[in-house]
Scaffold this motif. Structure first.
Motif, PDB file in Angstrom:
ATOM      1  N   MET A  26      39.087  34.885  35.680  1.00 12.02           N
ATOM      2  CA  MET A  26      39.401  34.521  37.053  1.00 12.02           C
ATOM      3  C   MET A  26      38.288  33.667  37.649  1.00 12.02           C
ATOM      4  O   MET A  26      38.539  32.668  38.335  1.00 12.02           O
ATOM      5  CB  MET A  26      39.612  35.774  37.901  1.00 12.02           C
ATOM      6  N   LYS A  27      37.049  34.040  37.381  1.00 16.80           N
ATOM      7  CA  LYS A  27      35.926  33.267  37.899  1.00 16.80           C
ATOM      8  C   LYS A  27      35.881  31.881  37.267  1.00 16.80           C
ATOM      9  O   LYS A  27      35.634  30.878  37.947  1.00 16.80           O
ATOM     10  CB  LYS A  27      34.619  34.019  37.640  1.00 16.80           C
ATOM     11  N   LEU A  28      36.132  31.822  35.969  1.00 17.26           N
ATOM     12  CA  LEU A  28      36.140  30.530  35.291  1.00 17.26           C
ATOM     13  C   LEU A  28      37.275  29.654  35.803  1.00 17.26           C
ATOM     14  O   LEU A  28      37.102  28.448  36.013  1.00 17.26           O
ATOM     15  CB  LEU A  28      36.269  30.745  33.783  1.00 17.26           C
ATOM     16  N   ALA A  29      38.437  30.262  36.029  1.00 17.50           N
ATOM     17  CA  ALA A  29      39.581  29.508  36.542  1.00 17.50           C
ATOM     18  C   ALA A  29      39.295  28.962  37.928  1.00 17.50           C
ATOM     19  O   ALA A  29      39.682  27.831  38.265  1.00 17.50           O
ATOM     20  CB  ALA A  29      40.824  30.405  36.579  1.00 17.50           C
ATOM     21  N   ARG A  30      38.608  29.740  38.739  1.00 14.70           N
ATOM     22  CA  ARG A  30      38.268  29.277  40.090  1.00 14.70           C
ATOM     23  C   ARG A  30      37.327  28.082  40.030  1.00 14.70           C
ATOM     24  O   ARG A  30      37.440  27.136  40.806  1.00 14.70           O
ATOM     25  CB  ARG A  30      37.640  30.429  40.883  1.00 14.70           C
ATOM     26  N   VAL A  53      35.488  23.165  32.019  1.00  9.55           N
ATOM     27  CA  VAL A  53      36.390  23.449  30.903  1.00  9.55           C
ATOM     28  C   VAL A  53      35.593  23.860  29.667  1.00  9.55           C
ATOM     29  O   VAL A  53      35.961  24.811  28.964  1.00  9.55           O
ATOM     30  CB  VAL A  53      37.284  22.232  30.605  1.00  9.55           C
ATOM     31  N   ASP A  54      34.492  23.161  29.397  1.00  9.68           N
ATOM     32  CA  ASP A  54      33.647  23.518  28.252  1.00  9.68           C
ATOM     33  C   ASP A  54      33.098  24.938  28.400  1.00  9.68           C
ATOM     34  O   ASP A  54      33.046  25.702  27.425  1.00  9.68           O
ATOM     35  CB  ASP A  54      32.481  22.534  28.131  1.00  9.68           C
ATOM     36  N   LYS A  55      32.685  25.274  29.604  1.00 10.32           N
ATOM     37  CA  LYS A  55      32.166  26.621  29.861  1.00 10.32           C
ATOM     38  C   LYS A  55      33.254  27.662  29.618  1.00 10.32           C
ATOM     39  O   LYS A  55      33.008  28.707  29.017  1.00 10.32           O
ATOM     40  CB  LYS A  55      31.653  26.704  31.296  1.00 10.32           C
ATOM     41  N   ALA A  56      34.471  27.360  30.078  1.00  5.33           N
ATOM     42  CA  ALA A  56      35.588  28.291  29.888  1.00  5.33           C
ATOM     43  C   ALA A  56      35.890  28.476  28.406  1.00  5.33           C
ATOM     44  O   ALA A  56      36.096  29.602  27.928  1.00  5.33           O
ATOM     45  CB  ALA A  56      36.815  27.792  30.629  1.00  5.33           C
ATOM     46  N   LYS A  57      35.917  27.380  27.668  1.00  3.51           N
ATOM     47  CA  LYS A  57      36.223  27.473  26.240  1.00  3.51           C
ATOM     48  C   LYS A  57      35.139  28.235  25.481  1.00  3.51           C
ATOM     49  O   LYS A  57      35.440  28.966  24.525  1.00  3.51           O
ATOM     50  CB  LYS A  57      36.401  26.068  25.661  1.00  3.51           C
ATOM     51  N   SER A  58      33.883  28.063  25.892  1.00  2.00           N
ATOM     52  CA  SER A  58      32.794  28.777  25.215  1.00  2.00           C
ATOM     53  C   SER A  58      32.892  30.277  25.446  1.00  2.00           C
ATOM     54  O   SER A  58      32.311  31.070  24.703  1.00  2.00           O
ATOM     55  CB  SER A  58      31.432  28.255  25.680  1.00  2.00           C
ATOM     56  N   ASN A  59      33.626  30.672  26.502  1.00  5.69           N
ATOM     57  CA  ASN A  59      33.863  32.092  26.770  1.00  5.69           C
ATOM     58  C   ASN A  59      35.242  32.539  26.287  1.00  5.69           C
ATOM     59  O   ASN A  59      35.746  33.581  26.707  1.00  5.69           O
ATOM     60  CB  ASN A  59      33.723  32.370  28.269  1.00  5.69           C
ATOM     61  N   ASP A  67      44.762  25.142  31.626  1.00  7.60           N
ATOM     62  CA  ASP A  67      45.772  24.186  32.112  1.00  7.60           C
ATOM     63  C   ASP A  67      46.382  24.645  33.424  1.00  7.60           C
ATOM     64  O   ASP A  67      46.633  23.833  34.326  1.00  7.60           O
ATOM     65  CB  ASP A  67      46.872  24.011  31.060  1.00  7.60           C
ATOM     66  N   ARG A  68      46.622  25.943  33.558  1.00  6.34           N
ATOM     67  CA  ARG A  68      47.230  26.476  34.780  1.00  6.34           C
ATOM     68  C   ARG A  68      46.306  26.264  35.981  1.00  6.34           C
ATOM     69  O   ARG A  68      46.760  25.906  37.078  1.00  6.34           O
ATOM     70  CB  ARG A  68      47.537  27.964  34.600  1.00  6.34           C
ATOM     71  N   ALA A  69      45.012  26.472  35.782  1.00  5.56           N
ATOM     72  CA  ALA A  69      44.058  26.284  36.876  1.00  5.56           C
ATOM     73  C   ALA A  69      44.012  24.826  37.322  1.00  5.56           C
ATOM     74  O   ALA A  69      43.923  24.524  38.520  1.00  5.56           O
ATOM     75  CB  ALA A  69      42.665  26.745  36.444  1.00  5.56           C
ATOM     76  N   ILE A  70      44.071  23.894  36.358  1.00  5.54           N
ATOM     77  CA  ILE A  70      44.057  22.468  36.701  1.00  5.54           C
ATOM     78  C   ILE A  70      45.330  22.083  37.447  1.00  5.54           C
ATOM     79  O   ILE A  70      45.288  21.369  38.456  1.00  5.54           O
ATOM     80  CB  ILE A  70      43.894  21.613  35.426  1.00  5.54           C
ATOM     81  N   ALA A 198      26.679  28.935  23.080  1.00 10.41           N
ATOM     82  CA  ALA A 198      26.679  28.729  24.534  1.00 10.41           C
ATOM     83  C   ALA A 198      26.506  27.249  24.799  1.00 10.41           C
ATOM     84  O   ALA A 198      25.814  26.556  24.048  1.00 10.41           O
ATOM     85  CB  ALA A 198      25.562  29.532  25.200  1.00 10.41           C
ATOM     86  N   SER A 199      27.153  26.770  25.849  1.00  9.61           N
ATOM     87  CA  SER A 199      26.990  25.370  26.241  1.00  9.61           C
ATOM     88  C   SER A 199      27.296  25.258  27.723  1.00  9.61           C
ATOM     89  O   SER A 199      28.419  25.522  28.147  1.00  9.61           O
ATOM     90  CB  SER A 199      27.921  24.458  25.428  1.00  9.61           C
ATOM     91  N   GLU A 200      26.292  24.905  28.511  1.00  8.35           N
ATOM     92  CA  GLU A 200      26.470  24.814  29.947  1.00  8.35           C
ATOM     93  C   GLU A 200      25.319  24.037  30.572  1.00  8.35           C
ATOM     94  O   GLU A 200      24.259  23.866  29.973  1.00  8.35           O
ATOM     95  CB  GLU A 200      26.532  26.214  30.574  1.00  8.35           C
ATOM     96  N   VAL A 201      25.558  23.575  31.777  1.00  5.82           N
ATOM     97  CA  VAL A 201      24.489  23.045  32.611  1.00  5.82           C
ATOM     98  C   VAL A 201      24.133  24.152  33.590  1.00  5.82           C
ATOM     99  O   VAL A 201      24.990  24.639  34.338  1.00  5.82           O
ATOM    100  CB  VAL A 201      24.924  21.773  33.357  1.00  5.82           C
ATOM    101  N   THR A 202      22.883  24.583  33.590  1.00 10.30           N
ATOM    102  CA  THR A 202      22.505  25.753  34.360  1.00 10.30           C
ATOM    103  C   THR A 202      21.113  25.573  34.955  1.00 10.30           C
ATOM    104  O   THR A 202      20.533  24.492  34.871  1.00 10.30           O
ATOM    105  CB  THR A 202      22.586  27.017  33.470  1.00 10.30           C
TER     106      THR A 202
END
Length: 250
Positions: A26-30, A53-59, A67-70, A198-202
Motif C-alpha cells: 500500500m505504501k509503495l502504491a501510494r 517502480v524500481d523500488k516496488a519491484k525490488s520489494n 499498473d493499478r496504481a499508475i 536493494a536499489s533506491e535513491v535514499t
C-alpha cells in the motif's frame, strides 16, 4: 561512507520481520500514485515514477499492483489528494531522524508523528533541524553469491558504470551514486548481468550517533511505531547500533 551497513541493519531487520506485505504494498502504491500523478504515467519520461517502480519491484510488488496504481493516478481519482511532507526531529539521546510521509490529512499525520516521537523519548523539531546531516545518494546492493566477480573486478565495473563509491563486506557489494546518475549506473550494471538485493535513491547520514542497548531499544520502538503508520513512507536516521544488540532485539 563507512557505517552505511550499520545504518542499513535496522532497515533489513524491519524488512525481515514485516509479514504485513499488504501494508508495504500500500505504501509503495501510494508512492507510485504520487509520482505518476505529478509527472505522468510513463516511467521512461518520468524519472520519479521510474524510481518508485524500481523500488516496488525490488520489494517483490506484483506488476498488477504497480499498473493499478499508475492507472489510478492518470484516470478518475475520485477526489483523492495526497501531499508529501518531511518531518524532522530527534530520537533518544539526540539521534537525528527524518520522516517522509504521504498523506491525505496533514493534521492527523502530524499529530501521529509527534506522538510517536514523544512516546519514545524523542521530540519533533523544525524543518531543517537535522536535514543538513544527511546526503541524498543512489544505493545499489549486489549479493556476492550471485556473481563470480571479485572485489577488484567489481570495482572496475562500478567505476566504468559511473558510480561514486563501493563498499565491500563478506556478503555484499554496496554501490553509491549521485542521485542523478542512479538510473544510468543501475542500467549499466543490469546490462552486465547483475541483479540487486536493494536499489533506491535514499538519504545517508554524514555522522552517526552511537547508543547503548537501552537507547537502541527505544530507537527501534520509535522506528517500529512510525513504520506502522500508513502515511509514513520512509524513515532516515543516524543511529549507530552494535550488531549484537540489533540481533538480540530482533
Amino acid at each position: 561512507m563507512a557505517g552505511h551497513s550499520k545504518w542499513n541493519n535496522i532497515k533489513r531487520r524491519k524488512g525481515a520481520q514485516d509479514a504485513k506485505r499488504g501494508k508495504l504494498f500500500m505504501k509503495l502504491a501510494r508512492e507510485i500514485f504520487m509520482a505518476a500523478k505529478e509527472g505522468g504515467g510513463d516511467p521512461e519520461m518520468n524519472s520519479n515514477l521510474r524510481l518508485a517502480v524500481d523500488k516496488a519491484k525490488s520489494n517483490n510488488m506484483p506488476n498488477d499492483n504497480i499498473d493499478r496504481a499508475i492507472k489510478k493516478a492518470t484516470g478518475d481519482l475520485d477526489g483523492v489528494h495526497y501531499e508529501e511532507f518531511t518531518y524532522e526531529g530527534y530520537g533518544p539521546e539526540g539521534v537525528a531522524v527524518m520522516v517522509k510521509v504521504l498523506t491525505d490529512n496533514k493534521n492527523r499525520t502530524a499529530a501521529d508523528v509527534r506522538h510517536a516521537f514523544n512516546k519514545n523519548d524523542g521530540n519533533l523539531g523544525e524543518n531543517g533541524c537535522v536535514a543538513f546531516m544527511f546526503d541524498r545518494k543512489g544505493y545499489l546492493v549486489i549479493d556476492r553469491q550471485t556473481t563470480d566477480s571479485d572485489e577488484d573486478d567489481m570495482l572496475l565495473e562500478v567505476i566504468e558504470a559511473g558510480a561514486e563509491e563501493m563498499e565491500t563486506n563478506e556478503e555484499q557489494f554496496e554501490i553509491f551514486t549521485a542521485p542523478e546518475d542512479f538510473t544510468e549506473v543501475k542500467g549499466a550494471l543490469e546490462k552486465g548481468g547483475y541483479t540487486f538485493q536493494a536499489s533506491e535513491v535514499t538519504m545517508f547520514p554524514s555522522t552517526y550517533t552511537p547508543l547503548d542497548k537501552e537507547g537502541v531499544e527505544k530507537m527501534v520502538k520509535l522506528i517500529d511505531m512510525l513504520e506502522d503508520n500508513d502515511d509514513v513512507q520512509d524513515i532516515y536516521h543516524n543511529l549507530d547500533a552494535d550488531d549484537e544488540i540489533l540481533d538480540e532485539l530482533s
